[in-house]
Design a protein around this motif. Sequence first.
Motif, short mmCIF file in Angstrom:
data_model
loop_
_atom_site.label_atom_id
_atom_site.label_comp_id
_atom_site.label_asym_id
_atom_site.label_seq_id
_atom_site.Cartn_x
_atom_site.Cartn_y
_atom_site.Cartn_z
N THR A 1 -7.13 18.53 -11.80
CA THR A 1 -6.06 19.37 -12.35
C THR A 1 -5.45 20.22 -11.25
OG1 THR A 1 -7.24 19.48 -14.45
CG2 THR A 1 -5.52 21.11 -14.09
N VAL A 2 -6.29 20.81 -10.40
CA VAL A 2 -5.80 21.58 -9.27
C VAL A 2 -4.98 20.69 -8.35
CG1 VAL A 2 -6.46 22.99 -7.28
CG2 VAL A 2 -7.81 23.09 -9.37
N ASP A 3 -5.50 19.50 -8.04
CA ASP A 3 -4.79 18.59 -7.14
C ASP A 3 -3.41 18.24 -7.68
OD1 ASP A 3 -6.96 18.57 -5.44
OD2 ASP A 3 -7.80 16.73 -6.26
N SER A 4 -3.31 18.05 -8.99
CA SER A 4 -2.03 17.70 -9.59
C SER A 4 -1.02 18.83 -9.45
CB SER A 4 -2.24 17.36 -11.07
OG SER A 4 -0.99 17.10 -11.70
N HIS A 5 -1.46 20.07 -9.75
CA HIS A 5 -0.56 21.21 -9.63
C HIS A 5 -0.12 21.41 -8.18
CE1 HIS A 5 -0.82 22.58 -13.73
NE2 HIS A 5 -2.14 22.70 -13.69
N VAL A 6 -1.06 21.31 -7.25
CA VAL A 6 -0.73 21.52 -5.84
C VAL A 6 0.19 20.42 -5.33
CG1 VAL A 6 -1.67 21.63 -3.50
CG2 VAL A 6 -2.80 22.86 -5.36
N SER A 7 -0.04 19.19 -5.76
CA SER A 7 0.81 18.08 -5.35
C SER A 7 2.25 18.31 -5.81
CB SER A 7 0.28 16.77 -5.93
OG SER A 7 1.14 15.69 -5.62
N ASN A 8 2.42 18.73 -7.04
CA ASN A 8 3.77 19.01 -7.55
C ASN A 8 4.41 20.17 -6.79
OD1 ASN A 8 3.60 16.99 -9.48
ND2 ASN A 8 2.81 18.37 -11.06
N LEU A 9 3.62 21.22 -6.52
CA LEU A 9 4.13 22.38 -5.79
C LEU A 9 4.55 21.97 -4.38
CD1 LEU A 9 4.67 25.39 -5.46
CD2 LEU A 9 2.21 25.72 -5.04
N ARG A 10 3.72 21.17 -3.72
CA ARG A 10 4.05 20.73 -2.35
C ARG A 10 5.35 19.93 -2.34
NH1 ARG A 10 -0.32 16.94 0.31
NH2 ARG A 10 -1.48 18.86 0.60
N ARG A 11 5.51 19.05 -3.34
CA ARG A 11 6.72 18.24 -3.42
C ARG A 11 7.97 19.11 -3.60
NH1 ARG A 11 8.97 16.90 -7.93
NH2 ARG A 11 7.05 17.17 -9.13
N LYS A 12 7.88 20.14 -4.46
CA LYS A 12 9.02 21.02 -4.70
C LYS A 12 9.35 21.86 -3.47
CE LYS A 12 8.20 21.18 -9.69
NZ LYS A 12 7.84 21.99 -10.88
N LEU A 13 8.31 22.33 -2.78
CA LEU A 13 8.55 23.09 -1.55
C LEU A 13 9.26 22.22 -0.51
CD1 LEU A 13 5.14 24.98 -1.16
CD2 LEU A 13 7.38 26.06 -1.43
N ALA A 14 8.78 20.99 -0.35
CA ALA A 14 9.37 20.10 0.64
C ALA A 14 10.82 19.79 0.30
CB ALA A 14 8.56 18.81 0.74
N ALA A 15 11.11 19.56 -0.97
CA ALA A 15 12.47 19.23 -1.39
C ALA A 15 13.43 20.37 -1.15
CB ALA A 15 12.48 18.83 -2.86
N ALA A 16 12.92 21.62 -1.18
CA ALA A 16 13.78 22.79 -0.99
C ALA A 16 13.90 23.21 0.47
CB ALA A 16 13.25 23.97 -1.82
N GLY A 17 13.16 22.54 1.35
CA GLY A 17 13.22 22.90 2.77
C GLY A 17 11.94 23.47 3.33
N GLY A 18 10.87 23.48 2.54
CA GLY A 18 9.60 24.02 2.99
C GLY A 18 8.59 22.94 3.36
N GLU A 19 9.07 21.87 3.96
CA GLU A 19 8.20 20.76 4.35
C GLU A 19 7.07 21.26 5.25
OE1 GLU A 19 6.76 17.02 4.47
OE2 GLU A 19 8.76 17.35 3.59
N GLY A 20 5.84 20.87 4.91
CA GLY A 20 4.69 21.17 5.75
C GLY A 20 4.06 22.54 5.54
N MET A 21 4.64 23.38 4.66
CA MET A 21 4.08 24.71 4.45
C MET A 21 2.76 24.67 3.70
SD MET A 21 7.34 27.20 3.67
CE MET A 21 6.29 28.66 3.91
#
Length: 232
Positions: free
Chosen positions: A195-215
Amino acid sequence: MSDALILIVEDEAEIAEILESYFVREGFRVICARDGTTGLAHHQSLRPDLVVLDIKLPGKDGYEVLATIRRRGETPVIMVTALAEDMDKLQALRIGADDYVVKPFNPLEVVARARAVLRRTLSRGAEHLLRLGPLTVDPGAYRARIEAGAGPVALDLTPTEFRILAHMMRYPGRAFSRGDLVDACLPEGAALDRTVDSHVSNLRRKLAAAGGEGMLEGVRGIGYRLDAPDGR
């Protein structure tokens, strides 16, 4: 402030009812819990503006509840307890209580202290914006944005994704285990690693799409870490 939500965690029904009636009379909204576990569930789901917390509670005691609230964020907490020893007060303040009232008390005093704590919280609200590189998070407004080349990009996050992001923003560069994120950010009962992995994966994808790649990156054998793009 007058419509702020107050969570009262108190196992003595008479005391809880007295406090509730005085807060309601002064224009506050109130929710009550009779034990620590229920209090934490209400805190997680309802996001009260202030918690009035007893120490001697069934199940999780007030110290445990306070420690969990502090791991989750900065909700102001006033301890209301019969424990009058200095060591009890010092322990509560050390964990993170904002004020400490000893029973028996004047309910009007508790309401007055709650108003004072809320005023302090509101006055420093702007200072509590969280910034990391191009990322800004406003915990009070539940808003997050990335400063991109064309201007700010708002992040469309679920409540759980937002809690994870805000929690990690408070400790940039720190590696969090999945258990850390469960305790601080996920509702009771949602404690599976996947469940944690799923939430973090979605958060990482949204950050990257907005310009926060690699954060937001994985840390092998531990969990996850949030840092500025250049690591500073």
